[in-house]
Scaffold this motif. Sequence first.
Motif, PDB file in Angstrom:
ATOM      1  N   GLY A   1     -20.656 -11.385   0.148  1.00 33.08           N
ATOM      2  CA  GLY A   1     -21.063  -9.643   1.000  1.00 33.08           C
ATOM      3  C   GLY A   1     -21.553 -10.138   1.657  1.00 33.08           C
ATOM      4  N   PHE A   2     -22.082 -11.269   2.528  1.00 31.49           N
ATOM      5  CA  PHE A   2     -22.639 -11.639   4.214  1.00 31.49           C
ATOM      6  C   PHE A   2     -21.261 -11.806   4.617  1.00 31.49           C
ATOM      7  CE2 PHE A   2     -23.062 -14.092   7.599  1.00 31.49           C
ATOM      8  CZ  PHE A   2     -24.587 -14.406   8.046  1.00 31.49           C
ATOM      9  N   ALA A   3     -20.178 -12.555   4.142  1.00 27.34           N
ATOM     10  CA  ALA A   3     -19.189 -12.438   5.349  1.00 27.34           C
ATOM     11  C   ALA A   3     -18.562 -10.974   5.007  1.00 27.34           C
ATOM     12  CB  ALA A   3     -17.692 -12.777   4.205  1.00 27.34           C
TER      13      ALA A   3
ATOM     14  N   THR B   1     -26.641  -5.834   0.910  1.00 25.56           N
ATOM     15  CA  THR B   1     -26.922  -4.273   1.272  1.00 25.56           C
ATOM     16  C   THR B   1     -27.153  -4.768   3.433  1.00 25.56           C
ATOM     17  OG1 THR B   1     -29.647  -5.272   1.550  1.00 25.56           O
ATOM     18  CG2 THR B   1     -28.533  -4.302  -0.304  1.00 25.56           C
ATOM     19  N   TRP B   2     -27.234  -4.008   3.402  1.00 21.76           N
ATOM     20  CA  TRP B   2     -27.293  -4.028   5.154  1.00 21.76           C
ATOM     21  C   TRP B   2     -28.695  -4.294   5.068  1.00 21.76           C
ATOM     22  CZ3 TRP B   2     -23.475  -4.627   8.999  1.00 21.76           C
ATOM     23  CH2 TRP B   2     -22.269  -3.870   8.191  1.00 21.76           C
TER      24      TRP B   2
ATOM     25  N   GLY C   1     -29.464  -9.754  16.349  1.00 18.46           N
ATOM     26  CA  GLY C   1     -29.966  -8.776  15.834  1.00 18.46           C
ATOM     27  C   GLY C   1     -30.043  -6.816  15.201  1.00 18.46           C
ATOM     28  N   GLN C   2     -30.183  -6.641  14.573  1.00 18.83           N
ATOM     29  CA  GLN C   2     -30.015  -5.171  14.026  1.00 18.83           C
ATOM     30  C   GLN C   2     -30.381  -4.455  15.626  1.00 18.83           C
ATOM     31  OE1 GLN C   2     -31.638  -3.753  10.671  1.00 18.83           O
ATOM     32  NE2 GLN C   2     -30.523  -1.873  11.353  1.00 18.83           N
ATOM     33  N   SER C   3     -31.392  -4.114  15.736  1.00 22.14           N
ATOM     34  CA  SER C   3     -31.969  -3.418  16.614  1.00 22.14           C
ATOM     35  C   SER C   3     -30.342  -3.476  18.319  1.00 22.14           C
ATOM     36  CB  SER C   3     -33.085  -3.841  17.521  1.00 22.14           C
ATOM     37  OG  SER C   3     -33.220  -4.579  18.198  1.00 22.14           O
ATOM     38  N   VAL C   4     -30.471  -4.743  18.727  1.00 25.14           N
ATOM     39  CA  VAL C   4     -29.454  -4.378  20.038  1.00 25.14           C
ATOM     40  C   VAL C   4     -28.581  -4.174  19.471  1.00 25.14           C
ATOM     41  CG1 VAL C   4     -28.504  -6.350  21.371  1.00 25.14           C
ATOM     42  CG2 VAL C   4     -30.436  -6.339  20.976  1.00 25.14           C
ATOM     43  N   TRP C   5     -27.783  -4.776  18.289  1.00 23.42           N
ATOM     44  CA  TRP C   5     -26.043  -4.530  18.312  1.00 23.42           C
ATOM     45  C   TRP C   5     -26.577  -3.078  17.253  1.00 23.42           C
ATOM     46  CZ3 TRP C   5     -24.386  -1.609  12.797  1.00 23.42           C
ATOM     47  CH2 TRP C   5     -24.060  -1.540  12.960  1.00 23.42           C
TER      48      TRP C   5
ATOM     49  N   LEU D   1     -31.167 -11.658   7.096  1.00 19.45           N
ATOM     50  CA  LEU D   1     -30.510 -13.224   7.238  1.00 19.45           C
ATOM     51  C   LEU D   1     -29.971 -13.619   8.221  1.00 19.45           C
ATOM     52  CD1 LEU D   1     -28.088 -13.166   3.598  1.00 19.45           C
ATOM     53  CD2 LEU D   1     -29.924 -15.310   4.724  1.00 19.45           C
ATOM     54  N   ILE D   2     -29.728 -12.126   9.120  1.00 20.41           N
ATOM     55  CA  ILE D   2     -29.269 -12.238  10.817  1.00 20.41           C
ATOM     56  C   ILE D   2     -30.078 -12.196  11.073  1.00 20.41           C
ATOM     57  CG2 ILE D   2     -28.431 -11.121  12.142  1.00 20.41           C
ATOM     58  CD1 ILE D   2     -25.976 -12.630  10.911  1.00 20.41           C
ATOM     59  N   GLY D   3     -31.843 -12.589  10.746  1.00 15.17           N
ATOM     60  CA  GLY D   3     -33.059 -12.024  11.663  1.00 15.17           C
ATOM     61  C   GLY D   3     -33.436 -13.926  11.596  1.00 15.17           C
TER      62      GLY D   3
END
Length: 157
Positions: A41-43, A4-5, A92-96, A11-13
């Motif tokens: 899935g990560f890839a 999932t996203w 991270g997600q918020s920046v992206w 994981l990115i966190g």
Amino acid sequence: MMMTWAGFWALIGTLGGRADEDGCNRLAVELSARPVLDIRGFAERLSEALYRLDQEKFGTLPVADLTLPDGEPFPQSGDGFLYSRCAVVAAGQSVWESVFFDVDRFAPYTASTCDGEPLLYVSDQAYRLATGEEWDRSTRYCFETFSNRDGWPHLQA
């Protein structure tokens, strides 16, 4: 089932906002302890995140901390733009998510000191650690610069 996203961003966190070698090595070790399906899935998620950032509005930004000898802006190279996109994802997600609404939020990640290249190798390293084999991977999305044809409308025929 594909990662999932939310799982991807968790994981990115673990990178703490930067795709440096140490953080990416730790992420690869953590990912290698999971099923191979999670590594794939990560890839997939990483390639899609990078593909979505492959847009002219980001790729034509100059390198933030360099100028040409005549004082003109220094353009990003294709590889440099890819590494900048990696740095945005690592932030991270918020920046992206924010850069899509404000291109100026992308600009700091073009700096010559902001290199996200190590993020590109996390999946390969995790797969090698998990299986002992090299992974000749392909993902649904190509993340190389200019792959997102919709993101570069002036290049369309």
